[in-house]
Design an enzyme around this catalytic site. Sequence first.
Site, PDB file in Angstrom:
ATOM      1  CB  CYS A   1      30.917  24.432  30.385  1.00  0.00           C
ATOM      2  SG  CYS A   1      30.876  26.208  30.663  1.00  0.00           S
TER       3      CYS A   1
ATOM      4  CG  HIS B   1      41.964  37.574  48.813  1.00  0.00           C
ATOM      5  ND1 HIS B   1      42.237  38.816  48.294  1.00  0.00           N
ATOM      6  CD2 HIS B   1      43.127  37.144  49.358  1.00  0.00           C
ATOM      7  CE1 HIS B   1      43.502  39.128  48.520  1.00  0.00           C
ATOM      8  NE2 HIS B   1      44.067  38.113  49.153  1.00  0.00           N
TER       9      HIS B   1
END
Length: 151
Positions: free
Chosen positions: A71, A104
Amino acid sequence: MDTTPSLRIAIASDHAAIDLKAQLVAWLQEAGHDVIDLGPDSDARVDYPDFGYKLAAAVADGSAEKGIALCGSGIGISIAVNRNPGCRCALVGEPLSAKLAREHNDANVLALGARLTGLDMAKACVEAFLTTDFGGDRHQRRVDKLSSPPA
């Protein structure tokens, strides 16, 4: 892009990111990926949550292995995607964050802001996202907690 094997990638945007989406779709298809373009199809004004929810559903139900949400800023659509407990959407602006989001956090959706990120940087972020594996091990316990927050 050096990604093997090819992936099924869902991509969605709002009107502010329609051009970046089109460029990324072409680039990803050229690299051999199966791209599911969830819209929109024009630059007519739309509401980013509608497309964020569509993208989140496609990733959460397994229709796509990874997702790319776009966006103007990347913020609104990333919030929409993250409402789905099956998604871990990371808003990034450079490749190291994209790599760490995968390594992670096992992010399965990448969010980018079209008004903040140029095409070359967007491609670098997507490439880092798609070519980095989840590190597992010590990170798995934390990622598991993301899907089951305390009541």
